[in-house]
Design an enzyme around this catalytic site. Structure first.
Site, PDB file in Angstrom:
ATOM      1  N   HIS A   1       0.833  -1.208   0.000  1.00 29.24           N
ATOM      2  CA  HIS A   1       0.000   0.000   0.000  1.00 29.24           C
ATOM      3  C   HIS A   1       0.867   1.257   0.000  1.00 29.24           C
ATOM      4  O   HIS A   1       0.702   2.152  -0.843  1.00 29.24           O
ATOM      5  CB  HIS A   1      -0.925  -0.023   1.224  1.00 29.24           C
ATOM      6  CG  HIS A   1      -1.799   1.185   1.360  1.00 29.24           C
ATOM      7  ND1 HIS A   1      -3.142   1.175   1.047  1.00 29.24           N
ATOM      8  CD2 HIS A   1      -1.525   2.454   1.774  1.00 29.24           C
ATOM      9  CE1 HIS A   1      -3.643   2.380   1.252  1.00 29.24           C
ATOM     10  NE2 HIS A   1      -2.686   3.176   1.707  1.00 29.24           N
ATOM     11  N   GLU A   2       1.791   1.326   0.948  1.00 33.52           N
ATOM     12  CA  GLU A   2       2.635   2.524   1.038  1.00 33.52           C
ATOM     13  C   GLU A   2       3.553   2.648  -0.177  1.00 33.52           C
ATOM     14  O   GLU A   2       3.837   3.754  -0.642  1.00 33.52           O
ATOM     15  CB  GLU A   2       3.446   2.504   2.338  1.00 33.52           C
ATOM     16  CG  GLU A   2       2.605   2.510   3.601  1.00 33.52           C
ATOM     17  CD  GLU A   2       1.548   3.598   3.642  1.00 33.52           C
ATOM     18  OE1 GLU A   2       1.743   4.668   3.028  1.00 33.52           O
ATOM     19  OE2 GLU A   2       0.501   3.382   4.287  1.00 33.52           O
TER      20      GLU A   2
ATOM     21  N   HIS B   1       1.724   4.395  -2.930  1.00 34.36           N
ATOM     22  CA  HIS B   1       1.845   5.858  -2.797  1.00 34.36           C
ATOM     23  C   HIS B   1       3.208   6.317  -3.315  1.00 34.36           C
ATOM     24  O   HIS B   1       3.322   7.342  -3.997  1.00 34.36           O
ATOM     25  CB  HIS B   1       1.726   6.265  -1.325  1.00 34.36           C
ATOM     26  CG  HIS B   1       0.333   6.286  -0.792  1.00 34.36           C
ATOM     27  ND1 HIS B   1      -0.692   6.979  -1.391  1.00 34.36           N
ATOM     28  CD2 HIS B   1      -0.207   5.721   0.323  1.00 34.36           C
ATOM     29  CE1 HIS B   1      -1.808   6.827  -0.678  1.00 34.36           C
ATOM     30  NE2 HIS B   1      -1.536   6.067   0.362  1.00 34.36           N
TER      31      HIS B   1
ATOM     32  N   HIS C   1       3.558   6.327  -7.087  1.00 34.46           N
ATOM     33  CA  HIS C   1       2.734   7.421  -7.621  1.00 34.46           C
ATOM     34  C   HIS C   1       3.529   8.723  -7.593  1.00 34.46           C
ATOM     35  O   HIS C   1       3.493   9.513  -8.543  1.00 34.46           O
ATOM     36  CB  HIS C   1       1.461   7.555  -6.783  1.00 34.46           C
ATOM     37  CG  HIS C   1       0.416   8.432  -7.401  1.00 34.46           C
ATOM     38  ND1 HIS C   1      -0.645   8.929  -6.675  1.00 34.46           N
ATOM     39  CD2 HIS C   1       0.255   8.916  -8.661  1.00 34.46           C
ATOM     40  CE1 HIS C   1      -1.416   9.662  -7.468  1.00 34.46           C
ATOM     41  NE2 HIS C   1      -0.883   9.676  -8.679  1.00 34.46           N
TER      42      HIS C   1
END
Length: 689
Positions: free
Chosen positions: A479-480, A483, A486
């Site tokens: 998940h991190e 980020h 991105h």
């Protein structure tokens, strides 16, 4: 700049690292004494430059916006390590310096938002966009900059602008105080345990973690803390029901008027003050509520649209959630517990999962040594997004466990990131990604590479054994990292729209939640799993069980997130509430949504940093909103092949590389050829609506 620091530094005159071109390269030399002078000097110099910029007779991108972004870039690169150190290496001295600098920054930011000269120059540039042949990205940046002026009170009278500025300053300090209270409350409580028998039920890995925690404090036996790995170990595995209740109570009363530290780090009044000030700010700007103000810069169009979205998800999920909880209650009764309590839920859920699927997080741990998971995650990213990774040795860091990486493509450095994975004292809980700097094409043609921090709170290595992750923790890391890529794989040259900059809050979770899906794909699990001793891959039988168990209690988890989201939206739609009023809204929301009501002593809201100290005020719904986007985006991979590199290229080019340069919905439609649908989210969650 040079300055004299304390006697501890032998009264030597040394360079302030925060004033260097790249402060991150000297992060290990940053001390609290440097903070205030550096931020003060940069703000002062920025103010002088801005006054010069707005006097230009012919405003262009290159003579106005580019220099402005350079000012923002320099200030950001000095403030970012200060803010980060405040979260990961907190101390009283740093807090004091941070608070002083935060006040200066808040005042400066408000001042820029209300600067009529800046507004006029920005508007004139926007109005001349066609004649100046500005790019679509530049026009999009200017459009959102003009909205920013509106939300900063530019059009208020001088008296009301001062009131607005005071509100902004007070909000910044209160958010900071909320976070510090929570950190102090988390560190304040510990419990020593003499023997392993007193921790019956805990697997060896969890026992070793608690033993290492005791040794780090020069204690014998085992030490339970309120850091997440320790808390979850007890709540999930400890057979001693009274111990689970004691730890649960300590954790869920942190920073409140109740519990072991009752009143000592109390966030009750702070929550009320935050809501009062946010409501006053919204009213000053012409909004009916803070929720309306929050949504002005998000994808969602109105608070009612958000409520309708959340309520629809609840209607589709609630019946299944009640069935799942009923199954858990029946199972607990079979184990001799007729009155299932909040501190029993994780414990019996783990046992029920083992009964139904013959698999547990503790059994999976040995197959997810952290280095193997990271290597596999890198391999997946290389396959889909055409990058490679290189660990950098000898870099300055804030802790010995931190690792530094470069992301490469065709021999060139695209980005950098710092990986800080383990829980420790004086480090904020949770997991997050933050940026040090964004991609930025400078006027000499050179490109500044983006740099990010990726932070988690996993159990550290114990003795000769590597850090072993649960599969849930693997999902958190992905998940991190979503980020992170991105921010780091962006190809936008303007600082104001590269990476995560200018991305609406309810779209920013798309890449992070998208990456989570890979953690349940057989092709990917083989990349990230390997027994830390035997080096054998995760056996097919365990892999099948893991995938079958993916949606265990998924409806219960769905309604829990909906509870948080509805609570957040409702308290920010309301007239200002005090602590009792906040509790009342939470109680009513739980009656509507929750499948079980926690004890009256539960003070979850006192630790809800996302909305009271972070950026998710009237925005926590973003997780579910963006999950609709991410689930639908991943369904493209399901259709075209999970490991299809052409599909990865589509996602990279339409989502990851675009940053905040276009409307998120437009980018999604370019990826999928249509607007998002809710069905993939329900299907991925195993909810049979």
């Amino acid at each position: 700049m040079h300055l004299i620091v304390s006697d501890y530094y032998f009264n030597m005159t040394i360079t302030n690292p925060l004033l260097l071109q790249n402060p991150i390269e000297k992060v290990d030399q940053i001390v609290p004494d440097y903070v205030e002078p550096a931020i003060s000097q940069i703000i002062c110099e920025n103010r002088e430059t801005i006054e010069s910029l707005v006097k230009s007779k012919q405003i262009t991108w290159d003579n106005f916006m580019l220099p402005l972004e350079k000012l923002e870039n320099r200030l950001g690169k000095s403030w970012s390590p200060i803010s980060h150190l405040n979260s990961v290496c907190n101390s009283e001295e740093l807090r004091e310096a941070y608070n002083k600098a935060l006040s200066m920054l808040t005042e400066y930011s408000t001042e820029l938002g209300q600067h009529k000269g800046l507004y006029q120059a920005t508007k004139s540039l926007y109005d001349a966009r066609d004649s100046l042949n500005l790019t679509e990205t530049q026009v999009y940046i200017l459009k959102h900059a003009l909205i920013g002026f509106k939300l900063s009170g530019l059009h208020l009278s001088e008296e009301l602008q001062k009131e607005f500025a005071k509100i902004q300053g007070d909000l910044a300090q209160l958010k900071n105080k909320f976070e510090h209270n929570l950190m102090d409350a988390t560190m304040s409580w510990t419990k020593s345990i003499e023997t392993a028998q007193d921790l019956a039920g805990l697997p060896e890995t969890e026992l070793a973690m608690l033993e290492a925690s005791a040794q780090s404090k020069e204690q014998d036996g085992f030490l339970i803390t309120l850091e997440i790995p320790s808390y979850l170990a007890v709540m999930t595995y400890a057979d001693d029901r009274e111990l689970r209740e004691e730890v649960y109570t300590a954790y869920t009363t942190r920073a409140s008027e109740l519990g072991p530290d009752k009143g000592k780090f109390d966030n009750s009044a702070i929550m009320g003050d935050l809501l009062r000030l946010k409501h006053a700010k919204a009213k000053l700007l012409g909004f009916n509520s803070y929720a309306e103000l929050s949504l002005e810069s998000k994808m969602a169009e109105s608070p009612q649209q958000v409520l309708d979205f959340l309520i629809e998800l609840n209607q589709k999920s609630r019946q299944q959630a009640l069935q799942e909880y009923g199954e858990l209650e029946e199972f607990a009764k079979e184990q001799g517990v007729d009155d299932l309590k909040a501190w029993d839920v994780a414990y019996f859920s783990e046992k029920l999962k083992q009964q139904n699927y013959q698999i547990s997080q503790s059994e999976l741990r040995p197959y997810f040594p952290v280095d193997k998971v990271i290597d596999g995650m890198f391999e997946l990213t290389q396959h889909h997004f055409n990058v490679t990774f290189r660990q950098v040795e000898g870099s300055a860091t804030w802790h010995q466990d931190v690792k530094h990486f470069h992301i490469m493509r065709d021999g060139e450095k695209l980005a950098e990131f710092y990986l800080d994975l383990y829980a420790r004292g004086h480090k904020r809980g949770g997991a997050w990604m933050d940026d040090y700097q964004g991609r930025f094409k400078l006027d000499d043609g050179s490109v500044q590479a983006p740099i990010a921090y990726l932070t988690c709170n996993f159990a550290p290595p114990v003795k000769e054994q590597p850090a072993l992750l649960t599969h849930d923790e693997v999902v958190t890391l992905f998940h991190e990292f979503g980020h992170g890529i991105h921010h780091m794989l962006t190809q936008i040259d303007e600082l104001s729209a590269s990476g995560i900059s200018n991305v609406p809050w309810d779209a920013v979770e798309l890449p992070s939640q998208f990456m989570e899906n890979f953690c349940y794909q057989p092709e990917v699990i083989t990349m990230i799993s390997e027994h830390f001793e035997t080096k054998q891959p995760l056996p097919q039988e365990m892999l099948d069980k893991l995938i079958r168990a993916k949606n265990f209690q998924s409806a219960m988890m769905m309604v829990k997130q909906l509870e948080f989201s509805l609570f957040d939206m409702r308290i920010h739609m309301s007239e200002p509430l005090d602590a009792n009023g906040i509790q009342g809204v939470l109680d009513e929301t739980r009656k509507e949504v929750a499948v079980s009501i926690p004890p009256e002593s539960n003070r979850f809201q006192h630790g809800f940093s996302h909305i009271f100290a972070g950026g998710y005020s009237a925005g926590y719904y973003s997780y579910k909103w963006a999950e609709v986007l991410s689930a639908d985006a991943f369904s493209l991979f399901e259709e075209e092949g999970v490991m299809n590199p052409e599909t990865g290229k589509k996602f990279r080019e339409n989502i990851l590389e675009k940053g905040g340069s276009e409307e998120p919905m437009d980018l999604f439609v370019k990826l999928r050829g249509r607007k998002p649908e809710i069905e993939p989210l329900l299907r991925h969650s195993g909810i049979k609506a």
